[in-house]
Structures are given as C-alpha cells and as structure tokens.
Write a protein that holds these residues in place. Structure first.
Motif, mmCIF file in Angstrom:
data_model
loop_
_atom_site.group_PDB
_atom_site.id
_atom_site.type_symbol
_atom_site.label_atom_id
_atom_site.label_comp_id
_atom_site.label_asym_id
_atom_site.label_seq_id
_atom_site.Cartn_x
_atom_site.Cartn_y
_atom_site.Cartn_z
ATOM 1 N N CYS A 1 -19.190 -35.666 -9.218
ATOM 2 C CA CYS A 1 -19.084 -34.203 -8.529
ATOM 3 C C CYS A 1 -18.211 -34.374 -7.353
ATOM 4 N N SER A 2 -17.763 -33.003 -6.975
ATOM 5 C CA SER A 2 -16.890 -32.829 -5.866
ATOM 6 C C SER A 2 -17.733 -32.908 -4.550
ATOM 7 N N SER A 3 -17.143 -33.211 -3.395
ATOM 8 C CA SER A 3 -17.838 -33.010 -2.147
ATOM 9 C C SER A 3 -17.408 -31.558 -1.670
ATOM 10 N N ASN A 4 -18.048 -31.332 -0.656
ATOM 11 C CA ASN A 4 -17.893 -29.860 -0.240
ATOM 12 C C ASN A 4 -17.027 -29.459 1.052
ATOM 13 N N ALA A 5 -16.197 -30.644 1.229
ATOM 14 C CA ALA A 5 -15.362 -30.381 2.430
ATOM 15 C C ALA A 5 -14.217 -29.264 2.064
ATOM 16 N N THR A 6 -13.984 -28.422 3.249
ATOM 17 C CA THR A 6 -13.164 -27.270 3.306
ATOM 18 C C THR A 6 -12.170 -27.249 4.250
ATOM 19 N N PRO A 7 -11.033 -27.225 3.797
ATOM 20 C CA PRO A 7 -9.535 -27.710 4.539
ATOM 21 C C PRO A 7 -9.461 -26.303 5.360
ATOM 22 N N PRO B 1 -20.801 -33.666 6.876
ATOM 23 C CA PRO B 1 -19.790 -32.919 7.222
ATOM 24 C C PRO B 1 -18.701 -32.338 6.501
ATOM 25 N N GLU B 2 -18.416 -31.159 6.957
ATOM 26 C CA GLU B 2 -17.402 -30.295 6.029
ATOM 27 C C GLU B 2 -16.061 -30.488 6.478
ATOM 28 N N ASP B 3 -15.291 -31.640 6.657
ATOM 29 C CA ASP B 3 -13.981 -32.241 7.157
ATOM 30 C C ASP B 3 -13.429 -32.930 6.029
ATOM 31 N N LEU C 1 -12.023 -35.889 6.819
ATOM 32 C CA LEU C 1 -12.207 -37.208 6.973
ATOM 33 C C LEU C 1 -13.434 -37.566 5.992
ATOM 34 N N PHE C 2 -14.460 -36.903 5.888
ATOM 35 C CA PHE C 2 -15.533 -37.098 5.114
ATOM 36 C C PHE C 2 -15.266 -37.111 3.662
ATOM 37 N N HIS C 3 -14.495 -36.098 3.340
ATOM 38 C CA HIS C 3 -13.867 -35.869 1.943
ATOM 39 C C HIS C 3 -13.267 -37.145 1.533
ATOM 40 N N CYS C 4 -12.177 -37.760 2.345
ATOM 41 C CA CYS C 4 -11.533 -38.974 1.869
ATOM 42 C C CYS C 4 -12.446 -40.064 1.886
ATOM 43 N N LEU C 5 -13.412 -40.142 2.789
ATOM 44 C CA LEU C 5 -14.259 -41.463 2.616
ATOM 45 C C LEU C 5 -14.997 -41.104 1.380
ATOM 46 N N TYR C 6 -15.474 -40.076 1.045
ATOM 47 C CA TYR C 6 -16.171 -39.860 -0.267
ATOM 48 C C TYR C 6 -15.278 -40.199 -1.318
ATOM 49 N N LEU C 7 -13.983 -39.739 -1.567
ATOM 50 C CA LEU C 7 -13.068 -40.294 -2.557
ATOM 51 C C LEU C 7 -12.852 -41.586 -2.707
#
Length: 370
Positions: free
Chosen positions: A26-32, A284-286, A288-294
């Motif tokens: 599943c995808s994360s919820n980070a919003t660029p 968090p919706e950033d 940095l968290f999205h990259c960590l999640y990936l």
C-alpha cells in the motif's frame, strides 16, 4: 504545473487516510507541496520501479532454481529442504506480482483492475506469513534434530514436513482474509490499497496488531526460544558437536537456518516497528517519511531474493546442486585413470542424518544430463 505533476499530486498522494501501512504494497499518504518534494516524488517513481524489477528478476531466477533442485534431485528432499521449498514457492509467487507494483509506482495509479488488485495484494500478504511460518517450522525442526535426535526421529520425516507446510499455507490464507476482502481500487486513476470500513481507525489498529503478533512477533518468540533451548542443551550436556560427521552436518544445517532467520528479521523488523509506532503517532505527511517508508518496503521485499544466495554460500549441497542445474560443474572421473578412484570413492559416503550436508550427488560425474 504540467499534467504529470497534477496527476502526481491529485492521484498518487491523495490524503485519504483510509489505507493501512500494515500492507507493504500500500502507498503512504505523503503529499508533496514544494517543487523539491515534487521532484523527489518523481525521482522515486523512476528509481523504485527499477529496483522492484531488479529484485523481481533476481528473486524469480533464484527461487525457481531452488524449487528445481529440491524437486529434481532425490537427495535434496530432506526435512529442512521441504520447508525451504515452500519458502521458495511463496517468494517466487510474490516475485510474479512485483512487476504490477513497479508499474503502479511508475505511473501513479493501478491500471490492472479490481480483480488483479485483490489477487496481487493477497499474494503479497500470503508471502509475508508463509515465510515466517516456514522459518518457525524449520527452527522447531532444528530444535528436535539437535536436542532430541533419537526421540524425534519419527517426527522428522519429509512426509511430516509436507503436512506442516500445508498447514502453514492454510494459516497464511486465513490470516490475510481481511486483506483479500478489503483490497480496493477507488475508480479510475486510483491506487490499489486496503480500504477499511467504518470505524476505519479501529479496523486498521486491530489488523496491525493481530498481523504483527501472528505474523512476526509470536513466531519470532518461538524461533528465539528454540535456539535458546538448543544452546542450553549443548552447554549443559557437554555435547561435542564436532564428534561425528552426522553432528557436524547438523551443525551446518542449523547455522544455515539461523542465518536465514536472522536475515528475515533484519529485513522485516523495521516494517513491523513502523506499523506499531504509527499506532501511537500519526504518520507525517512529508517526503522524508515517504522516502523512509519506501526504503523499509524495499528492504522487506529484498528478503525474497536473498534466500537463494544464502543457500549457495551456506550449504555445500545447494551449491553443488545449483552448479549441476546450471551446468557449471564439469564432469569428473573421465579425464584419466588417476581421477577414477577418487570419483568412485565419493559415492561411498555414509548418510546418517536426514538433513546431512555430507550427501554427494551421484549425478556429479554426468555433466549436464538432467
């Protein structure tokens, strides 16, 4: 902003909060929001699919090779190898679904329809649980082989291992039924995710807790307990592990299983820790968290292609079988009279343990005649 960036913002990074991070697919919820974040998101949409395809290629070839040698060579059908076979089947099935995930990450939506979403999500989740269940069974088998070699002889048979492997698959399917039921694509240009019913927070929390417990922490506790008991038994009884060929072979098999388990824990522990942390702290919706999640997701997926490499380095039997299957082992005993005696002598090895690593493939001298 061009159309591709609009798709990136409006489709991939929609702030729905109706998914669960408990599914690595599943995808994360980070919003660029900034240009830098959008650029990072676009860059990840290129890099991640490439990594996924590479993992798929290595994992599919490696696990298919493991499946082949265990099924092809009679002397590879040991108790431990039966569990390794099922582990390889689970990883190979998952590898087949990985290109679908790579494409989703590249084009920012799921183009394969609702049915394929459920199928791929199910395969992805079943792989998680079948892997840890098979590793648990392997660890219990190692405990019986080392601590109760005589009493447990009747229980440590390939037929028994096949039964427990089937039970592992059945349990995995039962555990992931919620994933199959709630996998969802919300119309066109949407992602394939888990969409929980109301109350969403309760469903998501319960699912994370019970999958983390049943699919990782409880099996890990059993695995650690098995090896702790093995260590205590060896120390208390003064067992000389190197006193015979049989015990040396058991030691090598045990070491291989320990390394495979350790690599599995290393690859999957960050993912489960992240899930538990997210229960207490809102993700968090950033970027940095999205990259960590990936990174954590990719780390968990690489475990599916790591096992065949470990077998090749840690097991002489697997190494020889791989060489034989790939036609890398040149024929011996046909280059002159001097080698003939050595070639014949290799066929007189005593097999005293069902998992012995002293097994010599009788076909070694036949080149590539499968």
């Amino acid at each position: 902003m061009d159309s591709s960036l609009e798709v990136l913002e409006q489709v991939l990074w929609n702030d729905t909060r109706n998914e669960s991070l408990s599914c690595p697919f599943c995808s994360s919820n980070a919003t660029p929001h900034t240009e830098q974040e959008i650029y990072t998101a676009q860059l990840s949409s290129l890099i991640v699919p490439v990594i996924f395809f590479f993992v798929c290629l290595v994992g599919l070839v490696g696990n298919m090779l493991v499946i082949y040698v265990v099924l092809r060579y009679a002397k590879m059908k040991t108790v431990t190898n039966i569990y390794i076979l099922n582990l390889a089947i689970a990883d190979a099935l998952f590898m087949i679904g990985l290109p679908f995930m790579a494409i989703q990450n590249a084009i920012f939506y799921w183009p394969f329809g609702f049915t394929m979403c459920r199928i791929v999500m199910a395969i992805d989740s079943i792989n998680q649980f079948t892997s840890i269940f098979c590793l648990t069974a392997m660890s219990i088998d190692r405990y019986l082989a080392v601590v109760h070699p005589v009493r447990a002889a009747n229980c440590r048979k390939p037929s028994i291992a096949k039964i427990f492997s089937c039970i592992s698959w059945l349990l995995s399917i039962i555990v992931v039924l919620p994933v199959i039921a709630f996998s969802h694509t919300d119309g066109q240009k949407s992602m394939c995710n888990i969409k929980w019913p109301d109350p969403v927070k309760v469903w998501s929390t319960v699912f994370i807790l019970y999958t983390s417990l049943l699919g990782f922490f409880l099996p890990l506790f059993i695995i650690c307990l098995c090896y702790l008991l093995i260590i205590l038994k060896v120390k208390s009884s003064g067992m000389r592990v190197n006193s015979s060929k049989s015990r040396r072979s058991e030691k090598r098999v045990t070491q291989m299983v320990v390394v495979v388990v350790a690599v599995f824990v290393l690859c999957w522990l960050p993912f489960y820790i992240l899930n538990i942390v997210n229960l207490a702290v809102e993700p968090p919706e950033d970027m940095l968290f999205h990259c960590l999640y990936l990174f954590i997701v990719i780390l968990s997926y690489t475990n599916s292609c790591a096992n065949p490499i470990l077998y090749a380095f840690l097991s002489e039997n697997f190494k020889k079988s791989f060489q034989k299957a790939l036609c890398l082992k040149k024929a011996r005993g046909h280059r002159g009279g001097k080698n003939t005696g050595l070639h014949k002598k290799k066929h007189k090895v005593n097999v005293t343990s069902p998992d012995t690593e002293m097994t010599t493939l009788a076909e070694n001298g036949r080149g590539c005649n499968h």
